[in-house]
Each structure stands twice: as structure tokens, then as C-alpha cells.
Design a protein around this motif. Structure first.
Motif, PDB file in Angstrom:
ATOM      1  N   ILE A 243      -6.467  10.751  -2.506  1.00 10.92           N
ATOM      2  CA  ILE A 243      -7.530  10.591  -3.604  1.00 10.92           C
ATOM      3  C   ILE A 243      -7.566  11.691  -4.677  1.00 10.92           C
ATOM      4  CG2 ILE A 243     -10.331  10.637  -3.954  1.00 10.92           C
ATOM      5  CD1 ILE A 243     -10.578   9.589  -1.153  1.00 10.92           C
TER       6      ILE A 243
ATOM      7  N   SER B   4       0.875  -1.259   0.066  1.00  9.04           N
ATOM      8  CA  SER B   4      -0.167  -0.101   0.187  1.00  9.04           C
ATOM      9  C   SER B   4       0.889   1.317   0.024  1.00  9.04           C
ATOM     10  CB  SER B   4      -0.959   0.091   1.093  1.00  9.04           C
ATOM     11  OG  SER B   4      -1.701  -1.064   1.017  1.00  9.04           O
TER      12      SER B   4
ATOM     13  N   SER C  47     -10.040  12.506   7.278  1.00  9.24           N
ATOM     14  CA  SER C  47     -10.851  12.405   5.903  1.00  9.24           C
ATOM     15  C   SER C  47     -10.219  13.587   4.743  1.00  9.24           C
ATOM     16  CB  SER C  47     -12.486  12.571   6.095  1.00  9.24           C
ATOM     17  OG  SER C  47     -12.637  11.479   6.942  1.00  9.24           O
TER      18      SER C  47
ATOM     19  N   ASN D 131      -7.055   1.798  -4.618  1.00  8.41           N
ATOM     20  CA  ASN D 131      -7.440   0.638  -3.637  1.00  8.41           C
ATOM     21  C   ASN D 131      -7.861   1.132  -2.200  1.00  8.41           C
ATOM     22  OD1 ASN D 131      -7.057  -1.883  -2.190  1.00  8.41           O
ATOM     23  ND2 ASN D 131      -5.707  -2.206  -3.918  1.00  8.41           N
ATOM     24  N   GLU D 132      -8.671   0.613  -1.694  1.00  3.31           N
ATOM     25  CA  GLU D 132      -9.010   1.019  -0.105  1.00  3.31           C
ATOM     26  C   GLU D 132      -7.911   0.844   0.662  1.00  3.31           C
ATOM     27  OE1 GLU D 132     -11.873   2.224   0.500  1.00  3.31           O
ATOM     28  OE2 GLU D 132     -11.503   2.354   2.560  1.00  3.31           O
ATOM     29  N   ASP D 133      -6.889   0.006   0.373  1.00  2.00           N
ATOM     30  CA  ASP D 133      -5.725  -0.120   1.058  1.00  2.00           C
ATOM     31  C   ASP D 133      -5.061   1.223   1.397  1.00  2.00           C
ATOM     32  OD1 ASP D 133      -6.357  -2.731   1.376  1.00  2.00           O
ATOM     33  OD2 ASP D 133      -4.604  -3.505   0.031  1.00  2.00           O
TER      34      ASP D 133
ATOM     35  N   LYS E 107      -4.853   6.767   6.414  1.00  2.00           N
ATOM     36  CA  LYS E 107      -5.426   7.003   7.880  1.00  2.00           C
ATOM     37  C   LYS E 107      -4.323   6.647   8.881  1.00  2.00           C
ATOM     38  CE  LYS E 107     -10.240   7.061   6.663  1.00  2.00           C
ATOM     39  NZ  LYS E 107     -11.565   6.089   6.653  1.00  2.00           N
TER      40      LYS E 107
ATOM     41  N   ILE F  77      -6.106   4.134   1.279  1.00  2.00           N
ATOM     42  CA  ILE F  77      -6.712   4.967   1.878  1.00  2.00           C
ATOM     43  C   ILE F  77      -6.590   4.659   3.484  1.00  2.00           C
ATOM     44  CG2 ILE F  77      -9.173   5.925   2.651  1.00  2.00           C
ATOM     45  CD1 ILE F  77      -9.609   5.642  -0.620  1.00  2.00           C
ATOM     46  N   GLU F  78      -6.285   3.555   3.632  1.00  2.00           N
ATOM     47  CA  GLU F  78      -6.326   3.067   5.128  1.00  2.00           C
ATOM     48  C   GLU F  78      -5.075   3.062   5.542  1.00  2.00           C
ATOM     49  OE1 GLU F  78      -7.542  -1.270   5.604  1.00  2.00           O
ATOM     50  OE2 GLU F  78      -9.488  -0.681   5.796  1.00  2.00           O
TER      51      GLU F  78
ATOM     52  N   ARG G 182     -18.632   6.394  -3.699  1.00  2.00           N
ATOM     53  CA  ARG G 182     -17.436   5.425  -3.317  1.00  2.00           C
ATOM     54  C   ARG G 182     -17.830   4.709  -2.103  1.00  2.00           C
ATOM     55  NH1 ARG G 182     -11.661   4.191  -3.993  1.00  2.00           N
ATOM     56  NH2 ARG G 182     -11.183   3.135  -1.993  1.00  2.00           N
ATOM     57  N   HIS G 183     -18.534   5.432  -1.230  1.00  2.00           N
ATOM     58  CA  HIS G 183     -18.968   4.799   0.204  1.00  2.00           C
ATOM     59  C   HIS G 183     -20.221   3.773   0.048  1.00  2.00           C
ATOM     60  CE1 HIS G 183     -16.015   6.895   2.495  1.00  2.00           C
ATOM     61  NE2 HIS G 183     -16.438   8.037   1.896  1.00  2.00           N
TER      62      HIS G 183
END
Lengths: 356, 278
Positions: free
Chosen positions: B193, A87, B185, B171-173, B179, B175-176, B87-88
Motif C-alpha cells: 500500500i 495481480s 496487515s 486493486n484489492e486483488d 496476504k 492486497i489479497e 478504505r475499509h
């Protein structure tokens, strides 16, 4: 453990009505290397994601240095994660990736500069600062991901199968490096893997999990040498697991033969499971063995031969440096020390996983 | 020997496309170029090419530029929150919301604009509703605002689609990970993003800016024919003015400006990832 940095108290979590964790407790000490080991779907990654803040538990609390952080979002936790798929941010250079967390913390450019140099040196990636992550190999990307997490000086580093996508040889190299890094930075590691060798090699403490329940907890040696149930015995390395009767203390009957062992406290004439590691069985002449059987197959595995011997309907697996002629009748013997007696499984999670 | 034959086969498959491009793109372009560079008597002249710099044309061009830039900005400001919200959503709802966005594109373009004419007119639905809450009536029809509403409504899907594609690909990864490293956000949007959506954004800009600058039907219907975009000027040269040479000359110079603009976006595109649609 009085010096616990992280605590999970009766955590429960279900996904789509399927219970993943139930009343799960965990305590991790300062500077410990703890590994959650188990097959996929055993709940180990969910535990990590709950600690990281990406998943909210249905019930229970997460305590960090005694403070309840259950409701805290991931960005407010002094915990960093190394993800399985690296990631890395593809639109930033290696250096920018590493600086990401520090910039958000408004650190001075000199401090960030120093940290990037330090971290790249730590993970053996000096000179890669201006490279694009996508131009790096998997192993290099994971090194950068580790550096990116470590520069933030988290008190706990979560590692979610970080070496899972690497080939075997690179994985071995990275395991050694992770141990080195751990010693150098002196922070708590919580590591998740399904690779038992990896767990045995790196951890101070291993929690073997199945179906959301801790099957056994202990250091590498005790997990390997004294598995407490059939699941653990089977999951950690190759094992012969066979039903037996504990005749009395220090004497077990396997396949009708009484063999001395060292276990006590199971009572008299109690059905038990017996674990014998393949490397602990020794092939001798038929009259000198406790058990007698016929050699079914011999496979050369590099460092040893894997020999299958059939005796009264059970196929024993033996690892030996000497081959044996296929078809010949041989005896099997074992030291009392190397017999591990376990209670029969009382629930499904303690049983050996069968391949469907 | 097999390779050239295979190539021949492929060429054969492409021939309908080649014919299409020749007949409907290359040939018309040549005709327009020829008209643009000649006068009524058929003599070579560059006069028509520079006609765009006459004061009245400059005014129309600047107004077109204003409308196109405004439309692009509004579309961007509307598209991002919509896509982030999408997206959510779950997979099914996501597909449905995308369907809703595309739905108006299946209706005839002129019809949609005529509908807006009704909505925005002095005694239309909008002023009726505004009257209910004690505002207005507002003069919206035949103003630049009406044209703006029309072009934004029409071209918004062309902005949403490429941005949607780019953002859904993230990929959601990642964003994680952001965070995990301490990004809230808004920082996740600003640092992860948005930068990763830039290829989509550039495609969106090209697909919204160029057609909204050259459109003439919207300004015809919603602008009441009084507000002239460069597209209207060209149209009138061909129709009412019946001067194909001047119209072609304006078209060619407009095309040159558009190509220059596109060259800039493609330069900045090659620096990042490849563009999503364009």
C-alpha cells in the motif's frame, strides 16, 4: 480417500441473503489435479476463496492435513493462489515479485536467488527477472504469477480461472504448460474454470457444479461420456438432449421409435432424458435410419460440418466430416453404446441453462 | 487544411485561460522581479535578492522551514491511518467521510483560524476542558504549537486527498495477493500500500509543505504577531515597512528555494508512476 490433504465439511455461505453454497463437501487428495467446473455464479470461486482464507464460511469447516484452518487468515495458510487478473505488484520487478513470499519467510539471499532462477525457468521466462510486470503480455504476466506462487512450495495451489483473460491460442499453450509444471513440482492443484475443454484436458478429477451443488464428479472421460443429468450433458460440450421413454432395460423409445441402448435399471416405461453427442449421430439413407428428418442447415466448422436435421419437431445437431444436401430427407442412426440415458431432473440445478 | 483550423479553434478555447495566466501570473511575476532587482531610485541592484541571508531573515526562514516540515510530517502521520480506515468502509460511508474531510474547506480560511484562536486561548474551550480533567491551563495561544495546530488543521485535507486517490486506486486483488504470499496487515501496508501511494504522497507533500511554509495569516492570528514566519516578514515589508523592493526580493528568493525543492520531488516522481494530482 484416506490421503486427503484438504477437506471441506458442510460449508455454507450466503452473500446478501443469497445462498451460494449449502452443506458443501469436498475432499482433495495429495498431488491431485482437481477442477471445479461450472457457469459463473455457481459457487466455484467462492469455494476457492474460502480455502484461500479470503472468505469466511457461515458454517462448516476447512481441514488442511487434518487440522482445522477455518479461522486462519490467508497469510498463515500454506496455500497459494494464482489469480485470474495476475495481480502482480506493479512497483516491483518480475524478480522482486517472485521473491516477495520468500523474503517474508526470511530465506537467505542465495536461496531466493536460486528459487527465482528455477521458477523463471519452469515457466519459460528466463531473462525477464528485471523487467517491469506492466511491460509484459497477459500470458507472460500469468507465468510470473504462477512462478510467484510456486516458489513458496505450497502444498496446495489454487488457480482461479488463471487463463480466463488470455486469448484462445495462448490458453491452449498455457494449459499444456500447466500440466507440465504440475508434473514437475508435484503439488496439489485445485483449478477453477468455466471452460469445459480446459477442464477435460487438464484434470485428474472434475466436479461439475451448478447453483452451489456438485452435479457430477469423475474423470474427464466419464463426465463427457456419461453425463448424469441434463445440466452436465449440456454444459460439457454440445449435446442433443431429448425426452424419451425407457421401454425396458436396454431399449429406449425416442420420437416413437424404439432404439437399442446399453443402459439398465431405469424400470419399464419410465420417462427419461436421452443424451446423444452430435458426433455420434450418423447420417444414412432414410430407410436405414432409426429416425428420419429433413436437413435444415449445413455449416462448415473447419474440422467438421455442423448439420441440423429436423425430425418430428426436434432439431438434431450432427457433426460429420461429410456434408449433406440441405432440404433432403435423411435417416439418422446411432450405436447403442453412444446413447446416454439420464433420470429426469428433480431440481432446477440439474436442468439445462436456458439463455434468457 | 482542416488540421490547422482545428488547432486554431482549440487555441481560441484556451484564450481565456491564456489571458488569465498573463494577467494574474506572468505580469505580476514580472513586476515583482522588476521590484526585486531595482532600488528606490530605479537602479539595477541584486541587494534585495540576497537580503534573505541577513540574520533576522534567516531566523524567520528557518522557523518557517520548521513549521512547514513539522506540518508536513503531522499531516502524513494523520492522513495514512485515516485513508486506510476509509478504505475499509463501504462506498456510501467512504463518500460521506470524504465529504466530512472536505467540509471545513468550504468555510472561510480566516474564520477557521479565528475559531482556533478562540479554542486555544488561555480561557478558551480547550483550557476549559483540560481544567475539567485537572490539567492546565496551558499556554498554547501565541506559541509555535498554536501555529502548528493551525497549519496542520488547514492543510490536512490537501494531504489526505491525493493519498486517498492513490490508495483507493490500489486493486484489492493486490492486497489479497500479498496476504496470500504470507504478508500480515502491517507488511501489506509497508510493502504494497505505501509504495503504491507514493505518487499521492509526493503530491500531498508539495501541496502542504509549500503553502504552510509561506503562510502568514496563521502565524499572525495564532502566533500573536510575535512569531515571524518568512511570510510575515514579506508581508510586513510590503505593508508596515512600505519597502516593495525588499519584499519582492525576499519573495523571489523564497520562490527560488521552493522551485528547487519541487524539482527534487518531481525527479523522484518520474521514477515511479505519474503523480496523482500535481
Amino acid at each position: 480417500m484416506s490421503d486427503a490433504i484438504l477437506k471441506m465439511e458442510s460449508i455454507s455461505k450466503s452473500f446478501d441473503g443469497k445462498e451460494i453454497l449449502k452443506d458443501f463437501d469436498l475432499e482433495i487428495g495429495r498431488n491431485e489435479f482437481v477442477t471445479l467446473l461450472g457457469p459463473s455464479g455457481c459457487g466455484k470461486s467462492t469455494i476457492l476463496r474460502i480455502i484461500g482464507g479470503f472468505v469466511k464460511p457461515d458454517a462448516g469447516r476447512v481441514l488442511f492435513e487434518g487440522r482445522d484452518i477455518t479461522a486462519l487468515p490467508p497469510e498463515k495458510r500454506n496455500i497459494n493462489t494464482v489469480f485470474q487478473k495476475y495481480s502482480l505488484f506493479p512497483h516491483m520487478t518480475v524478480g522482486e515479485n517472485i521473491a516477495f513470499g520468500l523474503k517474508l519467510k526470511k530465506k537467505s539471499p542465495e536461496y531466493i536467488r536460486e528459487k527465482i532462477d528455477y521458477a523463471l525457468k519452469l515457466v519459460n521466462m528466463e531473462g525477464y527477472e528485471h523487467r517491469n510486470p506492466e511491460s509484459l503480455s497477459g500470458g507472460q504476466q500469468q507465468r510470473v504469477a504462477i512462478a510467484r506462487a510456486i516458489v513458496n512450495e505450497p502444498q496446495v495451489l489454487l488457480l482461479d480461472e488463471p487463463l480466463g483473460a488470455l486469448d484462445l491460442k495462448l490458453r491452449r499453450v498455457m494449459q499444456r504448460e500447466l500440466i507440465k509444471i504440475k508434473q514437475e513440482v508435484g503439488i496439489t492443484f485445485l483449478y477453477v474454470t468455466h471452460d469445459q475443454e480446459e477442464a477435460l484436458m487438464m484434470s485428474d478429477r472434475i466436479l461439475v457444479m451448478n447453483k452451489g451443488i456438485v452435479q457430477q464428479e469423475g474423470n474427464s472421460k466419464s463426465i463427457y461420456d456419461e453425463p448424469q443429468n441434463a445440466f452436465v450433458a449440456d454444459f460439457i460440450g454440445d449435446s442433443n438432449i431429448i425426452g424419451g421413454i425407457m421401454v425396458r432395460d436396454r431399449l429406449v423409445r425416442i420420437q416413437g421409435v424404439e432404439i437399442p441402448c446399453v443402459d439398465e435399471g431405469f424400470g419399464n416405461e419410465t420417462p427419461v432424458d436421452v443424451v446423444i453427442r452430435p458426433e455420434d449421430l450418423e447420417i444414412v439413407s432414410p430407410e436405414n435410419g432409426y429416425l428420419r428428418g429433413q436437413v435444415q442447415s449445413v455449416i462448415f466448422k473447419g474440422a467438421y460440418y455442423e448439420i441440423k436435421v429436423e425430425s418430428k419437431g426436434y432439431e438434431w445437431m450432427i457433426q460429420s466430416v461429410d456434408p449433406a444436401p440441405v432440404g433432403e430427407t435423411v435417416g439418422l442412426t446411432i450405436d447403442p453404446d453412444n446413447i446416454q440415458i439420464m433420470h429426469k431432473p428433480v431440481s432446477a440445478d440439474e436442468e439445462v441453462i436456458r439463455d434468457e | 487544411m482542416s488540421k490547422p483550423r482545428e488547432l486554431n479553434k482549440r487555441t481560441l478555447v484556451a484564450s481565456p485561460y491564456a489571458v488569465w495566466v498573463l494577467a494574474f501570473t506572468v505580469l505580476p511575476l514580472i513586476v515583482i522581479l522588476q521590484y526585486a532587482m531595482t532600488d528606490a531610485a530605479g537602479h539595477l541592484t541584486f541587494r534585495h535578492l540576497f537580503e534573505v541571508f541577513s540574520p533576522i531573515h534567516v531566523k524567520a526562514a528557518l522557523f518557517s522551514l520548521e513549521i512547514a516540515a513539522g506540518c508536513t510530517v503531522f499531516c502524513i502521520l494523520l492522513a495514512y491511518p485515516m485513508v486506510i480506515a476509509m478504505r475499509h468502509l463501504g462506498m456510501k460511508q467512504r463518500g460521506f467521510s470524504l465529504f466530512i474531510i472536505i467540509l471545513p474547506m468550504w468555510m472561510n480560511f480566516i474564520l477557521r483560524i479565528l475559531a482556533w484562536q478562540m479554542i486555544l486561548s488561555n480561557n478558551g474551550i480547550l483550557n476549559f476542558l483540560l481544567g475539567k480533567i485537572g490539567i492546565g491551563p496551558l499556554q498554547i495561544a501565541n506559541t509555535p504549537a498554536a501555529i502548528m495546530i493551525g497549519v496542520v488543521y488547514d492543510y490536512l485535507p490537501y494531504m489526505i486527498l491525493p493519498i486517498y486517490t492513490a490508495i483507493m486506486e490500489i486493486n484489492e486483488d493486490l492486497i489479497e495477493a500479498a496476504k496470500d504470499l504470507g504478508a500480515g496487515s502491517f507488511t501489506v501496508f509497508r510493502r504494497v500500500i505505501f509504495p503504491l501511494s507514493i505518487p499521492g504522497l509526493l503530491s500531498g507533500i508539495v501541496m502542504v509543505f509549500v503553502p504552510s511554509m509561506t503562510s502568514f495569516v496563521v502565524s499572525d492570528i495564532l502566533g500573536g504577531g510575535k512569531l515571524q514566519l518568512i511570510g510575515n516578514v514579506i508581508e510586513q515589508e510590503f505593508t508596515t515597512g512600505n519597502d516593495w523592493h525588499a519584499g519582492s526580493g525576499l519573495s523571489v528568493s523564497l520562490m527560488v528555494f521552493v522551485l528547487i525543492g519541487m524539482a527534487f520531488t518531481s525527479v523522484s516522481k518520474t521514477e515511479g508512476k505519474e503523480s496523482v494530482i500535481w
